[in-house]
Design a protein around this motif. Sequence first.
Motif, PDB file in Angstrom:
ATOM      1  N   PRO B 241      70.968 -47.515 -19.579  1.00 39.88           N
ATOM      2  CA  PRO B 241      69.141 -47.550 -18.455  1.00 39.88           C
ATOM      3  C   PRO B 241      68.752 -46.748 -17.962  1.00 39.88           C
ATOM      4  O   PRO B 241      67.459 -46.921 -17.464  1.00 39.88           O
ATOM      5  N   ILE B 242      69.839 -45.970 -17.817  1.00 41.46           N
ATOM      6  CA  ILE B 242      68.706 -44.666 -16.936  1.00 41.46           C
ATOM      7  C   ILE B 242      68.862 -43.440 -17.620  1.00 41.46           C
ATOM      8  O   ILE B 242      68.604 -42.620 -17.044  1.00 41.46           O
ATOM      9  N   SER B 243      69.620 -42.892 -18.168  1.00 41.11           N
ATOM     10  CA  SER B 243      69.913 -41.842 -18.554  1.00 41.11           C
ATOM     11  C   SER B 243      68.697 -41.207 -19.986  1.00 41.11           C
ATOM     12  O   SER B 243      68.500 -42.325 -20.341  1.00 41.11           O
ATOM     13  N   ILE B 244      68.805 -40.406 -19.562  1.00 34.68           N
ATOM     14  CA  ILE B 244      68.208 -39.889 -20.577  1.00 34.68           C
ATOM     15  C   ILE B 244      68.447 -39.984 -22.102  1.00 34.68           C
ATOM     16  O   ILE B 244      69.930 -39.411 -22.305  1.00 34.68           O
ATOM     17  N   ALA B 245      67.463 -39.771 -22.778  1.00 31.61           N
ATOM     18  CA  ALA B 245      67.722 -40.011 -24.381  1.00 31.61           C
ATOM     19  C   ALA B 245      67.951 -38.856 -24.495  1.00 31.61           C
ATOM     20  O   ALA B 245      66.410 -37.962 -25.962  1.00 31.61           O
ATOM     21  N   GLY B 246      68.636 -38.198 -25.358  1.00 32.66           N
ATOM     22  CA  GLY B 246      68.437 -36.647 -26.000  1.00 32.66           C
ATOM     23  C   GLY B 246      70.157 -36.932 -26.584  1.00 32.66           C
ATOM     24  O   GLY B 246      70.353 -35.312 -26.983  1.00 32.66           O
ATOM     25  N   ASP B 270      68.770 -41.164  -7.287  1.00 34.40           N
ATOM     26  CA  ASP B 270      69.983 -41.157  -6.964  1.00 34.40           C
ATOM     27  C   ASP B 270      71.051 -41.808  -8.026  1.00 34.40           C
ATOM     28  O   ASP B 270      69.953 -43.434  -8.279  1.00 34.40           O
ATOM     29  N   VAL B 271      71.577 -42.184  -9.038  1.00 31.59           N
ATOM     30  CA  VAL B 271      71.646 -42.535 -10.096  1.00 31.59           C
ATOM     31  C   VAL B 271      72.987 -43.086  -9.367  1.00 31.59           C
ATOM     32  O   VAL B 271      71.786 -44.745 -10.387  1.00 31.59           O
ATOM     33  N   ALA B 272      73.605 -43.418  -8.972  1.00 28.45           N
ATOM     34  CA  ALA B 272      74.372 -44.269  -8.516  1.00 28.45           C
ATOM     35  C   ALA B 272      73.691 -45.805  -7.745  1.00 28.45           C
ATOM     36  O   ALA B 272      73.577 -46.950  -7.996  1.00 28.45           O
ATOM     37  N   ALA B 273      73.130 -45.636  -7.045  1.00 29.23           N
ATOM     38  CA  ALA B 273      71.827 -46.439  -6.015  1.00 29.23           C
ATOM     39  C   ALA B 273      70.818 -47.325  -7.338  1.00 29.23           C
ATOM     40  O   ALA B 273      70.810 -48.115  -7.083  1.00 29.23           O
ATOM     41  N   LYS B 274      70.234 -46.129  -8.277  1.00 34.74           N
ATOM     42  CA  LYS B 274      69.266 -46.668  -8.894  1.00 34.74           C
ATOM     43  C   LYS B 274      70.039 -47.586 -10.051  1.00 34.74           C
ATOM     44  O   LYS B 274      69.721 -49.009  -9.866  1.00 34.74           O
ATOM     45  N   PHE B 275      71.643 -46.861 -10.550  1.00 35.48           N
ATOM     46  CA  PHE B 275      72.104 -48.008 -11.153  1.00 35.48           C
ATOM     47  C   PHE B 275      72.856 -49.079 -10.392  1.00 35.48           C
ATOM     48  O   PHE B 275      72.739 -51.035 -11.267  1.00 35.48           O
ATOM     49  N   ILE B 276      73.011 -49.324  -9.261  1.00 39.38           N
ATOM     50  CA  ILE B 276      73.350 -50.774  -8.562  1.00 39.38           C
ATOM     51  C   ILE B 276      72.099 -51.445  -8.818  1.00 39.38           C
ATOM     52  O   ILE B 276      71.864 -52.811  -8.526  1.00 39.38           O
ATOM     53  N   SER B 277      70.862 -51.283  -8.141  1.00 37.48           N
ATOM     54  CA  SER B 277      69.592 -51.727  -8.709  1.00 37.48           C
ATOM     55  C   SER B 277      69.588 -52.663  -9.229  1.00 37.48           C
ATOM     56  O   SER B 277      68.856 -53.729  -9.928  1.00 37.48           O
ATOM     57  N   VAL B 303      85.382 -51.333  -9.478  1.00 42.21           N
ATOM     58  CA  VAL B 303      86.457 -50.409  -8.831  1.00 42.21           C
ATOM     59  C   VAL B 303      86.063 -49.661  -8.542  1.00 42.21           C
ATOM     60  O   VAL B 303      86.405 -48.915  -6.475  1.00 42.21           O
ATOM     61  N   ASP B 304      85.194 -48.843  -9.394  1.00 39.66           N
ATOM     62  CA  ASP B 304      84.409 -47.625  -8.456  1.00 39.66           C
ATOM     63  C   ASP B 304      83.664 -47.468  -9.065  1.00 39.66           C
ATOM     64  O   ASP B 304      83.317 -46.561  -9.241  1.00 39.66           O
ATOM     65  N   PRO B 305      82.006 -47.603  -7.791  1.00 41.92           N
ATOM     66  CA  PRO B 305      80.779 -47.128  -8.065  1.00 41.92           C
ATOM     67  C   PRO B 305      80.632 -45.804  -8.500  1.00 41.92           C
ATOM     68  O   PRO B 305      80.478 -45.677  -9.059  1.00 41.92           O
ATOM     69  N   ILE B 306      81.396 -45.017  -7.733  1.00 40.04           N
ATOM     70  CA  ILE B 306      80.427 -43.376  -7.300  1.00 40.04           C
ATOM     71  C   ILE B 306      81.253 -42.859  -9.105  1.00 40.04           C
ATOM     72  O   ILE B 306      80.728 -41.691  -9.824  1.00 40.04           O
ATOM     73  N   GLY B 307      82.367 -43.335  -9.392  1.00 38.48           N
ATOM     74  CA  GLY B 307      83.563 -42.497 -10.486  1.00 38.48           C
ATOM     75  C   GLY B 307      82.840 -43.094 -11.582  1.00 38.48           C
ATOM     76  O   GLY B 307      82.657 -42.740 -12.385  1.00 38.48           O
ATOM     77  N   THR B 308      81.843 -44.072 -11.857  1.00 37.16           N
ATOM     78  CA  THR B 308      82.188 -45.428 -12.609  1.00 37.16           C
ATOM     79  C   THR B 308      79.877 -44.805 -13.118  1.00 37.16           C
ATOM     80  O   THR B 308      79.925 -44.388 -13.932  1.00 37.16           O
ATOM     81  N   PHE B 309      79.564 -44.957 -11.999  1.00 39.05           N
ATOM     82  CA  PHE B 309      77.634 -44.449 -12.035  1.00 39.05           C
ATOM     83  C   PHE B 309      77.681 -42.999 -11.867  1.00 39.05           C
ATOM     84  O   PHE B 309      76.873 -42.234 -12.722  1.00 39.05           O
ATOM     85  N   HIS B 310      78.379 -42.587 -11.308  1.00 41.55           N
ATOM     86  CA  HIS B 310      77.888 -40.385 -10.674  1.00 41.55           C
ATOM     87  C   HIS B 310      79.378 -39.661 -11.569  1.00 41.55           C
ATOM     88  O   HIS B 310      79.100 -38.478 -11.140  1.00 41.55           O
ATOM     89  N   ARG B 311      79.679 -40.214 -12.758  1.00 46.91           N
ATOM     90  CA  ARG B 311      80.112 -39.441 -13.292  1.00 46.91           C
ATOM     91  C   ARG B 311      80.076 -38.019 -13.709  1.00 46.91           C
ATOM     92  O   ARG B 311      81.088 -37.528 -13.574  1.00 46.91           O
ATOM     93  N   PHE B 312      78.724 -37.876 -13.889  1.00 48.33           N
ATOM     94  CA  PHE B 312      78.185 -36.150 -14.199  1.00 48.33           C
ATOM     95  C   PHE B 312      77.380 -35.976 -12.501  1.00 48.33           C
ATOM     96  O   PHE B 312      77.521 -34.704 -13.274  1.00 48.33           O
ATOM     97  N   THR B 313      76.735 -36.625 -12.788  1.00 47.64           N
ATOM     98  CA  THR B 313      75.620 -36.510 -10.992  1.00 47.64           C
ATOM     99  C   THR B 313      76.281 -36.453  -9.985  1.00 47.64           C
ATOM    100  O   THR B 313      75.404 -36.288  -8.747  1.00 47.64           O
ATOM    101  N   PHE B 314      76.866 -36.250  -9.383  1.00 51.54           N
ATOM    102  CA  PHE B 314      77.524 -37.184  -8.133  1.00 51.54           C
ATOM    103  C   PHE B 314      76.811 -36.103  -7.057  1.00 51.54           C
ATOM    104  O   PHE B 314      76.229 -36.028  -6.395  1.00 51.54           O
ATOM    105  N   GLY B 315      76.611 -33.897  -7.740  1.00 48.91           N
ATOM    106  CA  GLY B 315      76.476 -33.234  -7.286  1.00 48.91           C
ATOM    107  C   GLY B 315      75.292 -33.145  -6.762  1.00 48.91           C
ATOM    108  O   GLY B 315      74.618 -32.974  -5.959  1.00 48.91           O
TER     109      GLY B 315
END
Lengths: 141, 328
Positions: B241-246, B270-277, B303-315
């Motif tokens: 739902p939040i990732s770019i189609a490419g 912020d990917v994680a916050a948006k995906f949580i919503s 278990v791990d919201p950051i590792g799951t939702f922010h896997r590639f984008t935490f930085g």
Amino acid sequence: MSNRDNENFEPKIVAFLCKWCAYSGADLAGVSRLEYPPNVIPILVPCSGKVDMQFILKAFKEGADGVFIGGCHTPNDCHYISGNYKALKRFTLMRKYLEQLGINSKRIRLEWISATEGVKFAKVMKEFVEEIKKLGPLQTR
Amino acid sequence: MKKIKIAVAPGSSCGGCDVALVNLNEKLLDITNYADIVFWPTALDFKIEDLEQVNEIDIGIFVGAIRHKDHVKLAKLLREKSKIIVALGSCACYGGIFSLANLFEKKDLLETVYQKTITTENSNGKMPTESIKMGNIDISLPKLTNWCLPLKNLIDVDIYAPGCPPGERVLEKLYNIIIDFVKNGTVPDKGIALEPLKTLCDICPRKKPEKIVIRKFKRIHEVKLDPELCFLAQGVICLGPISIAGCDANCIKANIPCRGCLGPNQDIHDVAAKFISAIASLVQIDKEKELEEEIVNLIEEIVDPIGTFHRFTFGSGIFNKKQEDVME
């Protein structure tokens, strides 16, 4: 911001209040001249279900020390039927996310406040401000 | 026609992006007709001195995140000499998996790696030093930066080519940009090497029910996945739902949910916050009133919201680090 040291720390709190219940509750608290701390910055939202979790992070980023979300009582008070449940579910997961980020999850609070509960609004705000004072200023990396 | 100069500089990277470049196959040979590759340490034996001697580079491609002093130096040098800077891969664009290290202080990371893991035997408590003298020779290791950062926090980036590794569609677009630059001298617009921007859900071939309801969160090994049905409807977390189609939904077609390597769609801070919503509201959406307490427990199971939702984008999340913080 002036008092950022721990001694005379005056926290900034952003409160997202739903138009139908919590905001009216806050209004009532004002009209009834109830005393509550002036640290709260109220923001009117149509529904607690409208509060995107990005808003919370944005508020913290811009210098808030605590974020409050006020909505209508469950189960049946929400004007849009189930917006308050959406807020509750997001809030639960968001607390977990904040803990992982290193932000104490007590810095966000969700309460149901109806339009008649001015007294409750004032009481909750007092409690929340006290709580955040204890936690001290938010330090983000 | 004058040949242009291309440089490929590595940061903190696994090498997958370089392999993706090699995977251009015949197109890579085609590029060498138009361009000289003046620097590419992963493919050939180049040293940073080689880059210093080049006067001007047309396209500088940076692969990987910024993790130590040499990456900083390399990135700044590349920016200085290049007309166009391309951030290739999710690490260069968003920080990537490496940037999950930002959850910890640098000191803790080193302690964990060199002392605390069960498989580490280090009874003397030795830690890596930045320089050591052996006879008359100084041997030094580059100093770690305080945080692991995407390229944009350090230098101005012109083109983002995300993906872990960048897929065909992204690389094709990048190839076209390079060819267009050589033939017509067109300087591309700043931004992402993909268009039009849609979410993965828009192009996903799976069947979506009228109302997606999550009854229980399942991990992919816990469930036999239906290859035709939306992952979220099966209770499996999918970042569609939040990732770019490419990516032509390659993972989805292989029956693996999206992990969000192409990064967030526009306007997401912020990917994680948006995906949580997005995802939290789907939980037992039709039985909220009856199951209030159970729903809360159900959500706690993630278990791990950051590792799951922010896997590639935490930085590149809202709390990303400022440039001043890079070095002490």
